[in-house]
Design a protein around this motif. Structure first.
Motif, PDB file in Angstrom:
ATOM      1  N   ARG B 231     -31.011 -78.734 -47.163  1.00 49.31           N
ATOM      2  CA  ARG B 231     -31.332 -77.962 -45.960  1.00 49.31           C
ATOM      3  C   ARG B 231     -30.765 -78.647 -44.725  1.00 49.31           C
ATOM      4  O   ARG B 231     -31.160 -79.749 -44.381  1.00 49.31           O
ATOM      5  N   HIS B 233     -30.309 -79.321 -40.803  1.00 51.81           N
ATOM      6  CA  HIS B 233     -31.120 -79.122 -39.590  1.00 51.81           C
ATOM      7  C   HIS B 233     -30.397 -79.427 -38.297  1.00 51.81           C
ATOM      8  O   HIS B 233     -30.810 -78.960 -37.236  1.00 51.81           O
ATOM      9  N   ASP B 247     -31.599 -82.636 -44.862  1.00 50.87           N
ATOM     10  CA  ASP B 247     -32.816 -83.395 -45.126  1.00 50.87           C
ATOM     11  C   ASP B 247     -32.542 -84.688 -45.890  1.00 50.87           C
ATOM     12  O   ASP B 247     -33.292 -85.651 -45.770  1.00 50.87           O
ATOM     13  N   THR B 263     -30.211 -65.292 -36.190  1.00 50.07           N
ATOM     14  CA  THR B 263     -31.543 -65.792 -35.863  1.00 50.07           C
ATOM     15  C   THR B 263     -31.809 -67.133 -36.535  1.00 50.07           C
ATOM     16  O   THR B 263     -32.418 -68.027 -35.935  1.00 50.07           O
ATOM     17  N   GLY B 266     -29.638 -69.913 -35.010  1.00 53.13           N
ATOM     18  CA  GLY B 266     -30.219 -70.361 -33.743  1.00 53.13           C
ATOM     19  C   GLY B 266     -31.308 -71.392 -33.921  1.00 53.13           C
ATOM     20  O   GLY B 266     -31.681 -72.079 -32.964  1.00 53.13           O
ATOM     21  N   ARG B 267     -31.826 -71.503 -35.128  1.00 52.52           N
ATOM     22  CA  ARG B 267     -32.903 -72.463 -35.384  1.00 52.52           C
ATOM     23  C   ARG B 267     -32.385 -73.843 -35.781  1.00 52.52           C
ATOM     24  O   ARG B 267     -33.179 -74.768 -35.933  1.00 52.52           O
ATOM     25  N   ARG B 269     -30.398 -77.320 -34.894  1.00 47.52           N
ATOM     26  CA  ARG B 269     -30.233 -78.094 -33.668  1.00 47.52           C
ATOM     27  C   ARG B 269     -28.741 -78.396 -33.497  1.00 47.52           C
ATOM     28  O   ARG B 269     -28.090 -78.780 -34.462  1.00 47.52           O
ATOM     29  N   TYR B 270     -28.236 -78.195 -32.300  1.00 49.01           N
ATOM     30  CA  TYR B 270     -26.824 -78.475 -32.023  1.00 49.01           C
ATOM     31  C   TYR B 270     -26.734 -79.557 -30.960  1.00 49.01           C
ATOM     32  O   TYR B 270     -27.450 -79.514 -29.955  1.00 49.01           O
ATOM     33  N   PRO B 273     -25.955 -79.054 -27.075  1.00 46.69           N
ATOM     34  CA  PRO B 273     -26.474 -77.696 -27.233  1.00 46.69           C
ATOM     35  C   PRO B 273     -25.377 -76.646 -27.065  1.00 46.69           C
ATOM     36  O   PRO B 273     -24.382 -76.885 -26.370  1.00 46.69           O
ATOM     37  N   LEU B 274     -25.572 -75.498 -27.685  1.00 43.28           N
ATOM     38  CA  LEU B 274     -24.568 -74.432 -27.624  1.00 43.28           C
ATOM     39  C   LEU B 274     -24.499 -73.844 -26.221  1.00 43.28           C
ATOM     40  O   LEU B 274     -25.457 -73.921 -25.455  1.00 43.28           O
ATOM     41  N   THR B 282     -28.589 -65.634 -30.163  1.00 49.61           N
ATOM     42  CA  THR B 282     -29.365 -65.894 -31.388  1.00 49.61           C
ATOM     43  C   THR B 282     -30.863 -65.659 -31.173  1.00 49.61           C
ATOM     44  O   THR B 282     -31.615 -65.594 -32.137  1.00 49.61           O
ATOM     45  N   THR B 382     -39.030 -60.628 -45.766  1.00 47.78           N
ATOM     46  CA  THR B 382     -39.485 -61.290 -44.530  1.00 47.78           C
ATOM     47  C   THR B 382     -40.203 -62.594 -44.838  1.00 47.78           C
ATOM     48  O   THR B 382     -40.341 -63.447 -43.970  1.00 47.78           O
ATOM     49  N   MET B 383     -40.669 -62.764 -46.084  1.00 50.83           N
ATOM     50  CA  MET B 383     -41.361 -64.000 -46.442  1.00 50.83           C
ATOM     51  C   MET B 383     -40.411 -65.054 -47.019  1.00 50.83           C
ATOM     52  O   MET B 383     -40.835 -66.162 -47.334  1.00 50.83           O
ATOM     53  N   GLU B 385     -38.153 -67.866 -46.644  1.00 42.45           N
ATOM     54  CA  GLU B 385     -37.949 -68.803 -45.536  1.00 42.45           C
ATOM     55  C   GLU B 385     -36.486 -68.892 -45.105  1.00 42.45           C
ATOM     56  O   GLU B 385     -36.204 -69.109 -43.920  1.00 42.45           O
ATOM     57  N   ARG B 388     -35.692 -64.682 -43.910  1.00 44.71           N
ATOM     58  CA  ARG B 388     -36.640 -64.192 -42.912  1.00 44.71           C
ATOM     59  C   ARG B 388     -36.366 -62.746 -42.515  1.00 44.71           C
ATOM     60  O   ARG B 388     -36.470 -62.364 -41.347  1.00 44.71           O
TER      61      ARG B 388
END
Lengths: 445, 445
Positions: B231, B233, B247, B263, B266-267, B269-270, B273-274, B282, B382-383, B385, B388
């Motif tokens: 994953r 991040h 991770d 979406t 957008g979660r 981390r850049y 920042p973008l 996003t 939608t569940m 992860e 989404r």
């Protein structure tokens, strides 16, 4: 691992107000703040004219929670300067009308007043606690503010005026807002006049020394409980408590209050993942776009010409200006906003390029003296990594009725605060304080 | 630190197609995937009727990129079953009309055809590469699909029919979509008929053994380059390259391709920042809501009654069904969708409760035999992860014209792929493949 009663994520007004109430009730609290300062969307710059606020700054007479807090913290307010004529620039008939002429035609003015009355009457029916249960919620949430305005407003100048008011309130354009959200926001503030007015409205007063002092005073009293430079990235939660992991370690507690605006709250990792409604809500509460600029002058020359320093333009990129001169200086300060569609392309320019555009606008509004700028201070809130926009998050068409119930409802031991979750004065400093206190009550009650 | 030419984030169709092209061009590539499987929004379940696809499954004749890929990978397609009568349930006049009666009145049918023709003509004018430059972009992006439908469609049954088509295509409701986005999506697919049809349209064929095999075959060829359970991040980027932190460690490369829907992208981390436009975009491309359910029966009893297994209802929570029986079984399989406003509350129920609701619907559509379910398989996207929501991200009013330019434009060494960034067959498996190949070309070119 350190164990607390409550972890608060974010040391803005909401988080600090929550921590203050919880501490007063005997709870052990820690506040984790990513920035190296407190205050969130309130901030300041020191200029030759004194302290200027680069974020939220005004308070009004019905904002009773923030006013009481200001008083309790030993701070004082002063009145927004509001004497002289306003400059209004409309291009309804390809003309610019300055203060010498009526700012809007008689027909346009009459329709404007009638439309505002209608919108206020519609807003009065909105349920603040459950906007989605409002009688006309489905209809009003099915359309944008732009769609309503174009179908209901006949006079071209009145239509332009109303369209231009929207970014002034939301830093977003009329197509980007659900009509229901607009009406909720009006009801949350009281009325359209409450949102727009200086005297008696949301722009009536300012905090002496700067609005950031509200947060700083609260943080001082909380002492070591406030940890700066502590960026949270993961919240684990179960029946036993919460673990909040930040870049430098982790803390555990019985509860966590997340005060970030929904879009940033959605960027944290949750274990287990949040329920669908809450997660998908955070996918669609985007922040407004605003660049707040200050122009410092030798003296407030506009006052001598009988002008208030206030301008409202439906065509210029700097669409709103106001006299933001603080007490105790001979200098004059004009504050201006690049908002919504104007802010977005300007965000890609340099500060010097933006300054030139701002100065060109104020010269058009107030004459050649406005070119003699001593100091230029700006803040592009969309570039702030830990806000990613201002003034706040908005709900587009369809969002309130489909997901509004997830805006403030706790998820187990996770509580939500922040100005976007407030019922009263949503989006304002007052709403932020209210939301933090409400989250604290959820835990204490 | 491991160094590659390109890091790809996400091992769905876009990421694997990109990695495949880059590898073929001699680049050293690694694909990082958060899930413990490849395929993204394509997935499968093994049932007594064989493999059933719990995510994207259909391909159509103009989806030439994915068809070519299927062929190159040695996979085969088969035709969607499409014989017999359809069940249509409309409540225009408080009646339910089953297949025995015309599914829509003559007046309604005529208007429906005329409106679809108008929408197709409007869609034909949309620029696929720059929808915001379309002649009527500002107007069409200022309103929701719902606003256009209510103002343009007179016949109540035609209106209901059109409203109900929207979640069938977008798993979101008519108020949640910009008219411009709807028209873009139509143009991207070809026409409304291309979106809706089985024969000749987007639902014409399926992949023998399941659509997940497309990703699995590509991943097999890439071998160790694909890392599951990894994953990401954080993405750091500068003139020298990119560092992608997951991770369990980090990798560096000259370029990164992020294939997550906006979406979820957008979660991450850049650092740095973008730019504002990309970040704020996003914040407002929410995913659709859909729960895909399969009901396995002893045999396809509906066929014996002359029914296709297809139902379309403007009132029932299971608004669409289709015969999804795979080849090589005597069992029968009905596939149904809970979409948009129906999916959201159902997401909070248990699988058993959802099964009961699904069965109640198919009994109404196809008679009491539909209650004799042998096996129930569902997937609430939608569940998930790492999705989404499904089928994909949508753009609400105002988003294309304000932020559309940031949907696919690279940010330095960061390239964007995924079905939401495709010009042709946006949102579909074919669009995902195209987007990955386009991102690969950006790097190779």
């Amino acid at each position: 691992m350190e164990r607390y009663d409550v972890v608060v994520v974010g040391a803005g007004l909401a988080g600090l107000a929550a921590a203050r109430d919880l501490t007063a009730a005997g709870k052990r609290v820690v506040v984790l703040e990513a920035r190296d300062r407190v205050g969130g969307r309130t901030d300041h710059a020191l200029t030759r004219a004194g302290v200027l606020e680069t974020g939220g700054q005004w308070v009004g007479p019905t904002q009773t929670e923030v006013l009481a807090l200001i008083d309790e913290l030993g701070l004082e307010t002063f009145r927004q300067f509001d004497a002289g004529q306003r400059v209004t620039v409309l291009n309804g008939a390809d003309t610019r009308r300055l203060q010498e002429a009526p700012s809007i035609s008689a027909t346009g003015g009459a329709e404007l007043a009638a439309v505002i009355e209608r919108l206020d009457a519609m807003a009065a029916t909105v349920s603040l606690s459950s906007p989605w249960l409002t009688g006309d919620a489905e209809l009003w949430d099915s359309m944008t503010v732009e769609s309503w305005l174009t179908s209901e407003v006949e006079d071209e100048e009145a239509l332009q005026y109303l369209r231009a008011l929207v970014p002034g309130i939301f830093s977003a354009e009329a197509p980007e807002l659900s009509l229901l959200h607009f009406l909720f926001y009006v009801k949350s503030a009281g009325s359209i006049a409450d949102l727009l007015r200086i005297e008696g409205g949301a722009q009536e007063s300012r905090v002496l020394g700067g609005s950031h002092l509200i947060s700083e005073r609260m943080a001082e009293a909380l002492g070591d409980a406030v940890r700066l430079g502590t960026r949270v990235h993961t919240i684990s939660h179960d029946a036993d408590g919460v673990q909040v992991v930040h870049d430098g370690g982790e803390v555990s507690a019985d509860h966590v209050i997340v005060t970030l605006p929904p879009t940033l709250a959605g960027r944290l990792r949750y274990e287990p993942p949040l329920p669908a409604a809450r997660d998908v809500l955070t996918q669609q509460v985007p922040m407004g776009s605003v660049i707040k600029v200050h122009l410092v002058y030798e003296r407030p020359f506009w006052r001598e010409a009988g002008l208030s320093g206030q301008a409202f333009s439906t065509v210029d990129p700097l669409s709103l200006t106001i006299d933001n001169t603080p007490p105790g200086t001979d200098h004059g300060v004009l504050l201006g906003f690049f908002e919504g569609r104007h802010a977005r392309p300007l965000s890609e320019l340099t500060p010097a390029e933006r300054q030139k555009i701002a100065v060109d606008c104020v010269v058009r509004f107030f004459g050649p003296e406005a070119a003699e700028v001593l100091e230029y201070v700006e803040k592009d809130w969309t570039m702030e990594e830990f806000s990613r926009g201002c003034y706040g998050g908005r709900l587009g068409a369809g969002v309130w009725t489909q997901y509004g119930h997830a805006l403030a409802a706790p998820v187990g031991r996770i509580h939500w605060a922040g100005a976007e979750s407030a019922e009263v004065w949503n989006g304002y400093m007052d709403g932020a304080v209210r939301s933090g206190r409400r989250a604290a009550r959820e835990i204490l009650g």
